[in-house]
Design a protein around this motif. Structure first.
Motif, mmCIF file in Angstrom:
data_model
loop_
_atom_site.group_PDB
_atom_site.id
_atom_site.type_symbol
_atom_site.label_atom_id
_atom_site.label_comp_id
_atom_site.label_asym_id
_atom_site.label_seq_id
_atom_site.Cartn_x
_atom_site.Cartn_y
_atom_site.Cartn_z
ATOM 1 N N ASP A 1 -23.676 -52.709 63.670
ATOM 2 C CA ASP A 1 -23.436 -51.283 63.430
ATOM 3 C C ASP A 1 -23.404 -50.573 64.775
ATOM 4 O O ASP A 1 -24.342 -50.702 65.566
ATOM 5 N N PHE A 2 -22.337 -49.828 64.992
ATOM 6 C CA PHE A 2 -22.226 -49.047 66.232
ATOM 7 C C PHE A 2 -22.409 -47.580 65.887
ATOM 8 O O PHE A 2 -21.663 -47.040 65.078
ATOM 9 N N HIS A 3 -23.387 -46.927 66.502
ATOM 10 C CA HIS A 3 -23.621 -45.503 66.289
ATOM 11 C C HIS A 3 -23.349 -44.766 67.589
ATOM 12 O O HIS A 3 -23.806 -45.174 68.651
ATOM 13 N N TYR A 4 -22.610 -43.670 67.501
ATOM 14 C CA TYR A 4 -22.234 -42.947 68.708
ATOM 15 C C TYR A 4 -22.337 -41.445 68.445
ATOM 16 O O TYR A 4 -22.512 -41.015 67.289
ATOM 17 N N CYS A 5 -22.224 -40.663 69.517
ATOM 18 C CA CYS A 5 -22.190 -39.209 69.352
ATOM 19 C C CYS A 5 -20.999 -38.686 70.141
ATOM 20 O O CYS A 5 -20.741 -39.134 71.259
ATOM 21 N N PRO B 1 -20.779 -42.162 63.228
ATOM 22 C CA PRO B 1 -21.324 -41.176 64.155
ATOM 23 C C PRO B 1 -22.793 -40.894 63.870
ATOM 24 O O PRO B 1 -23.247 -41.013 62.726
ATOM 25 N N LYS B 2 -23.494 -40.567 64.916
ATOM 26 C CA LYS B 2 -24.898 -40.206 64.762
ATOM 27 C C LYS B 2 -25.113 -38.995 65.679
ATOM 28 O O LYS B 2 -25.510 -39.155 66.831
ATOM 29 N N HIS C 1 -28.965 -40.636 70.773
ATOM 30 C CA HIS C 1 -28.463 -41.613 71.729
ATOM 31 C C HIS C 1 -27.668 -42.681 70.992
ATOM 32 O O HIS C 1 -27.976 -42.988 69.829
ATOM 33 N N PRO C 2 -26.679 -43.291 71.663
ATOM 34 C CA PRO C 2 -25.899 -44.344 70.983
ATOM 35 C C PRO C 2 -26.743 -45.606 70.797
ATOM 36 O O PRO C 2 -27.537 -45.960 71.672
ATOM 37 N N VAL C 3 -26.529 -46.247 69.653
ATOM 38 C CA VAL C 3 -27.338 -47.415 69.292
ATOM 39 C C VAL C 3 -26.423 -48.496 68.736
ATOM 40 O O VAL C 3 -25.471 -48.197 68.015
ATOM 41 N N CYS D 1 -30.704 -49.538 72.183
ATOM 42 C CA CYS D 1 -30.212 -48.226 72.573
ATOM 43 C C CYS D 1 -29.366 -48.394 73.833
ATOM 44 O O CYS D 1 -29.821 -48.991 74.814
ATOM 45 N N VAL D 2 -28.141 -47.901 73.807
ATOM 46 C CA VAL D 2 -27.239 -48.113 74.941
ATOM 47 C C VAL D 2 -26.925 -46.783 75.627
ATOM 48 O O VAL D 2 -25.784 -46.531 76.010
#
Lengths: 405, 143
Positions: free
Chosen positions: B27-31, B64-65, B69-71, B85-86
């Motif tokens: 799962d890629f979460h980004y903002c 999207p989150k 922070h992107p995870v 956390c990236v």
């Protein structure tokens, strides 16, 4: 001599061959018994079976599921014969679907990931993989659930395992053979395999869930499992306790039974779509590659008696137990190493904390090494290998049987 | 009953026979707004499609989150999850993290050495056997 109970041999490792026999038994056309309650239930079932083609037409099944649909069609024809006795006027109401439509299969990321994860051949379409995941408790229509495929797969997996065990270990006693077969392709093992493949189970079935999950309606809470599940005892005393878990019913199905039926259905679907070679590779990679120490399956009650009977039968000299070495005889923790000898040949060796224990263990070890005899690798030719012209057939060793029956 | 069998279940050995990749989902979460996701957004735009195409056995989801922070979260066959956390990472660093999650077994991190002794794990029993003076109750000899 080993007496092979043929009916057990065929039936015990398999569930009922025709899944609809269960339906017929409930209301035999020739019986005079009248029962009020199940009749409505039977009518409902008959109704569902008769109407499944209409539902199928409505949902416009894709033409890609050729082989599996064709198999289902034959099953359906037989069904019509069975249920023609009960044919009555039809009604128009239809049941809403409880499982995702086959059309959604191509859009499921889980399904294609599973297809790739298992390295399935591209001949096996994603839609069939989706159908393998639909348990009979969710969709009772045999053209849509995995039961017909699971029947084929069960036979294939059972056959390949049995021939491998019988040719590889020709002296295995019958209870051990059944236990080994259960350990390789029993429902408990297949359920573990399903978890190892990363296939998840739906929380509750419905048309909106992802088709990449195992579609199953869980059994309602109660003690039904405890009543018909004496087979969980650690000892397999006879082969009847190896019989399989019950078929899925309208009430629901256990996760273990549904998982086993999924993997069997996958084997059946592989056979129909990609051929025998593909199922054999599947069986080799996923079933026979599992670790099973066969010598731990034995449970002897009188090993010393069995060894002396064995020696008498085979014309060896009567077995004698001799002390090989010992340590700490007067201490709290003595160890005696005892060997069982027939003449000058050592048949087995065991260590124990008393002389008698060492002797009994040595006798058990001698019996294990007799029963677990395996021919040279080059001499083992499985019937299925010979049938596909992979190897030249050689007559396989057949043992005269267990020592004491 | 002269001889009885003991019920057993065979153990899977991944890689002997079939190999099943243990990572089943990423799962890629980004903002879109926050600066810590800049590298992640570029990774998603330029690298992710190629990664997903070359690893068909991993299910990839992007969501999207906002204001986080992107995870990157890996879900494994054994049911465990690992999240990394990236934030503020460049795409090259994120590639390494994705590779880490992909090749992971999903098991909890363990020390291979415990109290100075090597931990040996094998599914085969020892050749010598373990002797114990206290046998199971109800049986005279443990055979």
């Amino acid at each position: 001599m080993k007496r092979v109970p043929l009916d057990r041999w065929v039936v015990q490792l398999q569930p009922p061959r025709n899944p609809r026999l269960g339906l017929v038994q409930q209301r035999c056309p020739y019986s005079h018994e009248t029962r009020a309650a199940p009749r409505r239930e039977l009518q409902e079932r008959r109704y569902r079976v008769e109407h499944q083609w209409q539902c199928q037409r409505r949902s416009a099944a894709t033409s890609k599921r050729k082989a599996s649909s064709a198999a289902a069609a034959q099953v359906q024809e037989r069904d019509d014969g069975i249920f023609s006795n009960y044919r009555q006027e039809e009604t128009d109401e239809t049941r809403p679907l409880n499982s995702p439509s086959p059309k959604q299969a191509l859009r499921s990321a889980k399904l294609s990931a599973l297809h790739a994860r298992l390295s399935l051949p591209s001949k096996l379409p994603i839609q069939t993989l989706a159908r393998c995941l639909v348990d009979g408790s969710v969709d009772p229509r045999p053209g849509y659930n995995n039961e017909p495929l699971a029947l084929i797969g069960q036979d294939l997996l059972g056959y390949y395992t049995a021939e491998w065990l019988l040719c590889r270990y020709p002296r295995l006693p019958m209870p051990i053979l059944f236990a080994a077969q259960y350990a390789y392709v029993g429902s408990q093992t297949l359920a573990a395999m399903r978890a190892e493949w990363g296939v998840e189970v739906v929380a509750a079935p419905g048309p909106e869930v992802d088709p990449g999950l195992l579609q199953l309606k869980r059994l309602p809470a109660g003690n039904a499992m405890a009543e018909n599940d004496q087979m969980r005892s650690p000892l397999v005393l006879n082969s009847t306790s190896l019989s399989h878990s019950s078929r899925p019913t309208e009430d629901g199905s256990s996760v273990e039974a549904a998982s086993a039926s999924f993997i069997r259905a996958l084997a059946g679907a592989l056979y129909l779509h990609a051929g025998q070679e593909s199922v054999k590779a599947f069986h080799q990679n996923h079933v026979l590659s599992r670790h099973l120490p066969l010598h731990t399956l034995f449970h002897f009650t009188h090993p010393t008696r069995d060894v002396s009977r064995l020696c008498a039968r085979e014309g060896f000299e009567p077995p004698v137990a001799r002390l090989i070495s010992e340590t700490g005889r007067l201490s709290r923790s003595p160890v005696f190493v005892v060997g069982v000898y027939s003449g000058d040949d050592k048949l087995g060796e065991g260590a124990g904390s008393s002389l008698n224990e060492g002797r009994v263990r040595a006798a058990a070890s001698a019996l294990r090494s007799w029963y677990l005899y395996s021919p040279v690798e080059d001499d083992v030719v499985l019937p299925s290998e010979a049938a596909t012209k992979k190897k030249q057939w050689k007559p396989q060793m057949i043992d005269i049987g267990e020592v004491v029956t | 009953m002269p001889l009885a069998a003991i019920r057993a279940v065979s153990k899977g050995q991944n890689g002997i026979g079939a190999f099943v990749l243990q990572c089943k989902r990423l799962d890629f979460h980004y903002c879109d707004w926050a600066g810590s996701s800049r590298g992640m957004n570029e990774y998603l735009r330029t690298h992710l499609a190629r990664f997903a195409a070359s690893n068909p056995s991993i299910e990839v989801t992007v969501s999207p989150k906002p204001r986080q922070h992107p995870v990157i979260k890996g879900v494994y066959v054994n049911g465990r999850e690992k999240a990394i956390c990236v934030r503020n990472m460049t795409p090259a660093e994120i590639i390494n993290k994705v590779q880490l999650l992909k090749t992971d077994s999903g098991e909890k991190m363990k020390k291979s050495h415990r109290a100075g002794r090597n931990m040996v794990t094998s599914i085969n029993e020892s050749v010598r056997g373990v002797w114990d003076p206290f046998h199971r109750t109800g049986e005279r000899f443990k055979i």
